[in-house]
Design a protein around this motif. Structure first.
Motif, PDB file in Angstrom:
ATOM      1  N   HIS A  42      52.169  14.564 -44.445  1.00  0.00           N
ATOM      2  CA  HIS A  42      50.729  14.588 -44.719  1.00  0.00           C
ATOM      3  C   HIS A  42      50.436  14.285 -46.190  1.00  0.00           C
ATOM      4  CE1 HIS A  42      49.583  15.691 -40.757  1.00  0.00           C
ATOM      5  NE2 HIS A  42      50.040  16.940 -40.806  1.00  0.00           N
ATOM      6  N   LEU A  43      51.263  14.767 -47.100  1.00  0.00           N
ATOM      7  CA  LEU A  43      51.065  14.438 -48.520  1.00  0.00           C
ATOM      8  C   LEU A  43      51.133  12.933 -48.734  1.00  0.00           C
ATOM      9  CD1 LEU A  43      53.038  17.123 -50.559  1.00  0.00           C
ATOM     10  CD2 LEU A  43      50.583  16.715 -50.587  1.00  0.00           C
ATOM     11  N   LYS A  44      52.118  12.296 -48.115  1.00  0.00           N
ATOM     12  CA  LYS A  44      52.264  10.837 -48.242  1.00  0.00           C
ATOM     13  C   LYS A  44      51.040  10.119 -47.669  1.00  0.00           C
ATOM     14  CE  LYS A  44      54.869   7.103 -48.831  1.00  0.00           C
ATOM     15  NZ  LYS A  44      55.355   6.626 -50.095  1.00  0.00           N
ATOM     16  N   GLN A  45      50.557  10.579 -46.522  1.00  0.00           N
ATOM     17  CA  GLN A  45      49.365   9.990 -45.912  1.00  0.00           C
ATOM     18  C   GLN A  45      48.168  10.129 -46.851  1.00  0.00           C
ATOM     19  OE1 GLN A  45      49.316  12.488 -42.472  1.00  0.00           O
ATOM     20  NE2 GLN A  45      50.432  11.044 -41.182  1.00  0.00           N
ATOM     21  N   GLN A  46      48.023  11.298 -47.451  1.00  0.00           N
ATOM     22  CA  GLN A  46      46.889  11.551 -48.342  1.00  0.00           C
ATOM     23  C   GLN A  46      46.946  10.652 -49.567  1.00  0.00           C
ATOM     24  OE1 GLN A  46      46.718  15.796 -49.053  1.00  0.00           O
ATOM     25  NE2 GLN A  46      46.558  16.232 -46.876  1.00  0.00           N
ATOM     26  N   ILE A  47      48.140  10.493 -50.123  1.00  0.00           N
ATOM     27  CA  ILE A  47      48.293   9.620 -51.296  1.00  0.00           C
ATOM     28  C   ILE A  47      47.920   8.187 -50.938  1.00  0.00           C
ATOM     29  CG2 ILE A  47      50.009   8.576 -52.837  1.00  0.00           C
ATOM     30  CD1 ILE A  47      51.427  11.374 -52.780  1.00  0.00           C
ATOM     31  N   GLU A  48      48.409   7.703 -49.793  1.00  0.00           N
ATOM     32  CA  GLU A  48      48.149   6.321 -49.389  1.00  0.00           C
ATOM     33  C   GLU A  48      46.670   6.054 -49.174  1.00  0.00           C
ATOM     34  OE1 GLU A  48      52.361   5.421 -47.120  1.00  0.00           O
ATOM     35  OE2 GLU A  48      50.615   5.988 -45.945  1.00  0.00           O
ATOM     36  N   LEU A  49      45.941   7.052 -48.722  1.00  0.00           N
ATOM     37  CA  LEU A  49      44.507   6.868 -48.464  1.00  0.00           C
ATOM     38  C   LEU A  49      43.645   7.441 -49.591  1.00  0.00           C
ATOM     39  CD1 LEU A  49      44.425   7.521 -44.634  1.00  0.00           C
ATOM     40  CD2 LEU A  49      44.214   5.348 -45.830  1.00  0.00           C
ATOM     41  N   ASN A  96      61.885   8.536 -46.587  1.00  0.00           N
ATOM     42  CA  ASN A  96      62.652   7.570 -47.366  1.00  0.00           C
ATOM     43  C   ASN A  96      62.560   6.163 -46.789  1.00  0.00           C
ATOM     44  OD1 ASN A  96      63.536   9.594 -49.119  1.00  0.00           O
ATOM     45  ND2 ASN A  96      65.290  10.068 -47.822  1.00  0.00           N
ATOM     46  N   THR A  97      62.230   6.067 -45.501  1.00  0.00           N
ATOM     47  CA  THR A  97      62.183   4.756 -44.856  1.00  0.00           C
ATOM     48  C   THR A  97      60.779   4.361 -44.425  1.00  0.00           C
ATOM     49  OG1 THR A  97      62.647   5.759 -42.701  1.00  0.00           O
ATOM     50  CG2 THR A  97      64.541   5.005 -43.982  1.00  0.00           C
ATOM     51  N   ARG A  98      59.844   5.262 -44.495  1.00  0.00           N
ATOM     52  CA  ARG A  98      58.479   5.018 -44.026  1.00  0.00           C
ATOM     53  C   ARG A  98      57.764   4.019 -44.940  1.00  0.00           C
ATOM     54  NH1 ARG A  98      53.270   6.565 -45.095  1.00  0.00           N
ATOM     55  NH2 ARG A  98      51.941   6.999 -43.308  1.00  0.00           N
ATOM     56  N   THR A  99      57.044   3.104 -44.300  1.00  0.00           N
ATOM     57  CA  THR A  99      56.173   2.201 -45.053  1.00  0.00           C
ATOM     58  C   THR A  99      54.732   2.496 -44.651  1.00  0.00           C
ATOM     59  OG1 THR A  99      56.198   0.472 -43.375  1.00  0.00           O
ATOM     60  CG2 THR A  99      57.943   0.396 -45.041  1.00  0.00           C
ATOM     61  N   PHE A 100      53.818   2.061 -45.454  1.00  0.00           N
ATOM     62  CA  PHE A 100      52.397   2.271 -45.176  1.00  0.00           C
ATOM     63  C   PHE A 100      52.017   1.744 -43.802  1.00  0.00           C
ATOM     64  CE2 PHE A 100      48.023   0.553 -45.331  1.00  0.00           C
ATOM     65  CZ  PHE A 100      47.333   1.743 -45.469  1.00  0.00           C
ATOM     66  N   TRP A 101      52.567   0.617 -43.435  1.00  0.00           N
ATOM     67  CA  TRP A 101      52.197  -0.038 -42.188  1.00  0.00           C
ATOM     68  C   TRP A 101      52.674   0.719 -40.959  1.00  0.00           C
ATOM     69  CZ3 TRP A 101      48.502  -2.934 -43.509  1.00  0.00           C
ATOM     70  CH2 TRP A 101      48.525  -3.563 -44.737  1.00  0.00           C
ATOM     71  N   MET A 102      53.650   1.607 -41.111  1.00  0.00           N
ATOM     72  CA  MET A 102      54.151   2.384 -39.978  1.00  0.00           C
ATOM     73  C   MET A 102      53.069   3.295 -39.414  1.00  0.00           C
ATOM     74  SD  MET A 102      57.962   3.227 -41.368  1.00  0.00           S
ATOM     75  CE  MET A 102      58.727   3.798 -39.868  1.00  0.00           C
ATOM     76  N   PHE A 103      52.170   3.762 -40.269  1.00  0.00           N
ATOM     77  CA  PHE A 103      51.108   4.656 -39.829  1.00  0.00           C
ATOM     78  C   PHE A 103      50.265   4.021 -38.729  1.00  0.00           C
ATOM     79  CE2 PHE A 103      46.562   5.572 -40.153  1.00  0.00           C
ATOM     80  CZ  PHE A 103      46.587   6.863 -39.670  1.00  0.00           C
ATOM     81  N   PHE A 104      50.034   2.722 -38.823  1.00  0.00           N
ATOM     82  CA  PHE A 104      49.127   2.053 -37.895  1.00  0.00           C
ATOM     83  C   PHE A 104      49.629   2.055 -36.460  1.00  0.00           C
ATOM     84  CE2 PHE A 104      47.813   0.452 -42.018  1.00  0.00           C
ATOM     85  CZ  PHE A 104      46.455   0.722 -41.945  1.00  0.00           C
ATOM     86  N   SER A 105      50.907   2.323 -36.264  1.00  0.00           N
ATOM     87  CA  SER A 105      51.417   2.400 -34.896  1.00  0.00           C
ATOM     88  C   SER A 105      50.988   3.693 -34.206  1.00  0.00           C
ATOM     89  CB  SER A 105      52.941   2.290 -34.893  1.00  0.00           C
ATOM     90  OG  SER A 105      53.517   3.398 -35.539  1.00  0.00           O
ATOM     91  N   TYR A 106      50.399   4.638 -34.961  1.00  0.00           N
ATOM     92  CA  TYR A 106      49.948   5.913 -34.388  1.00  0.00           C
ATOM     93  C   TYR A 106      48.446   5.938 -34.117  1.00  0.00           C
ATOM     94  CZ  TYR A 106      54.577   7.392 -35.548  1.00  0.00           C
ATOM     95  OH  TYR A 106      55.934   7.479 -35.609  1.00  0.00           O
ATOM     96  N   ILE A 107      47.751   4.876 -34.481  1.00  0.00           N
ATOM     97  CA  ILE A 107      46.297   4.829 -34.272  1.00  0.00           C
ATOM     98  C   ILE A 107      46.001   4.478 -32.826  1.00  0.00           C
ATOM     99  CG2 ILE A 107      44.180   3.617 -34.924  1.00  0.00           C
ATOM    100  CD1 ILE A 107      45.300   3.406 -37.724  1.00  0.00           C
TER     101      ILE A 107
END
Length: 107
Positions: A42-49, A96-107
């Motif tokens: 969630h911290l990573k998500q918050q930073i990205e947005l 360590n392997t997550r990219t920003f674009w990976m999030f979009f697969s959960y929408i």
């Protein structure tokens, strides 16, 4: 940074992430690596947005899901941010392997 407060964490939950803090209900939970990983996602998500957009999207999506499911827990579990965190919380290498674009697969 991890903080501990039984008052900041809503009833029924053991942790919450409010950038830049992870707040856990009890000190003993700090050793729960899966929970801490979930909150770090969630911290990573918050930073990205840029933090504010995260809360705006989270709130809107929660309301839409609540209307759809008419059930608080189902709405919460189906928020895309939560789906990503729950799906990957056991993978301690995920961030360590997550990219920003990976999030979009959960929408």
């Amino acid at each position: 940074m991890i903080l501990f407060s039984k008052y900041l964490v809503p009833k029924g939950y053991v942790g919450i992430t409010i950038f830049p803090f992870v707040v856990l209900k009890h000190h003993a939970l700090k050793g729960n690596r899966v929970l801490v990983n979930h909150e770090k996602i969630h911290l990573k998500q918050q930073i990205e947005l840029l933090v504010i957009l995260f809360y705006v999207f989270y709130g809107i999506e929660f309301m839409v899901r609540l209307i759809k499911y008419k059930n608080w827990n189902m709405a919460y579990k189906n928020i895309s941010f939560e789906r990503e965190a729950y799906t990957n919380e056991n993978n301690l290498e995920y961030l360590n392997t997550r990219t920003f674009w990976m999030f979009f697969s959960y929408i």
